[in-house]
Write an enzyme that holds these catalytic residues in place. Structure first.
Site, mmCIF file in Angstrom:
data_model
loop_
_atom_site.group_PDB
_atom_site.id
_atom_site.type_symbol
_atom_site.label_atom_id
_atom_site.label_comp_id
_atom_site.label_asym_id
_atom_site.label_seq_id
_atom_site.Cartn_x
_atom_site.Cartn_y
_atom_site.Cartn_z
ATOM 1 C CG ASP A 191 -4.667 -0.172 9.695
ATOM 2 O OD1 ASP A 191 -3.193 -1.389 10.252
ATOM 3 O OD2 ASP A 191 -4.847 -0.192 9.007
ATOM 4 C CB CYS A 200 -1.132 -0.309 1.407
ATOM 5 S SG CYS A 200 -2.087 1.190 1.061
#
Length: 217
Positions: free
Chosen positions: A133, A7
């Site tokens: 996350d 990412c």
């Protein structure tokens, strides 16, 4: 479905490094306050230059119409919601034939299965893929904080979900341990493959992918 997502890519060399390493997906950050922010026009060029990697756009509290507009222009495979989006927003995007990843921001303290289920299951029920996350506060991810992998592992042992993604503080040195302890089906990394904030390191990307795949072997 992807297993390894790199990412925060911002340049063609980042894409080439992810491809060479054997990653499955790149994450493109459309949150203007992030150091990894990318203009949609630049993101579209990166997506056009890869035939092997899936692409996920990271959005934080954007209107549905804006998300749909960017997803179409960039030709995203996934829309990742990383802000305070409601279930209705997720449902609206799914109804518009977009594949949605919901980033669930969890505390970095000890986690119970009930705590995770309370946040995760409503999103899973509408058809979103789940990403766990660490809660980065106003940063909305990319903070490098890690989660309670053992607590997540206990949750994973009893959940019916089998395609969720682990993020939060992962790097080449710990991703294998994280996968084994959390039972993660997929992993997502941003800061852990960088030499400086927003600057990808090809060697770290390669090591991350190698160590993740070894943990699943």
């Amino acid at each position: 479905m992807f297993r390894i997502k790199i990412c925060g890519v911002r340049a063609a060399e980042d894409v080439r490094a992810a491809e060479a390493a054997g990653a499955d997906c790149i994450g493109l950050n459309f949150y203007p306050a992030s150091v990894r922010y990318l203009q949609p026009e630049a993101a579209a060029l990166l997506v056009q230059n890869t035939s092997t990697l899936q692409s996920a756009g990271v959005f934080v509290n954007e209107p549905v119409d804006r998300i749909r507009e960017i997803a179409a222009a960039v030709k995203l495979d996934w829309v990742q919601l990383h802000g305070d989006e409601t279930l209705q927003i997720g449902s609206d995007l799914i109804a518009a034939d977009l594949s949605v990843i919901r980033a669930v921001r969890l505390p970095t303290t000890q986690l119970t299965a009930a705590t995770i289920d309370a946040i995760v299951l409503p999103w899973a029920e509408i058809g979103a893929r789940i990403l766990l996350d660490a809660d980065g506060g106003p940063q909305f991810g990319g903070s490098g904080q890690r989660l309670d992998w053992d607590g997540i592992g206990r949750w994973a042992a009893q959940t019916s979900l089998d395609d969720w993604i682990l993020a939060g503080g992962l790097n080449p040195d710990n991703v294998g341990d994280a996968i084994r302890r959390s039972r993660a089906a997929a992993v997502d990394v941003a800061s852990g493959t960088e030499s400086a904030p927003g600057q990808k390191d090809p060697a770290k990307i390669a090591a991350f992918v190698d160590n993740a795949k070894a943990a699943w072997a």
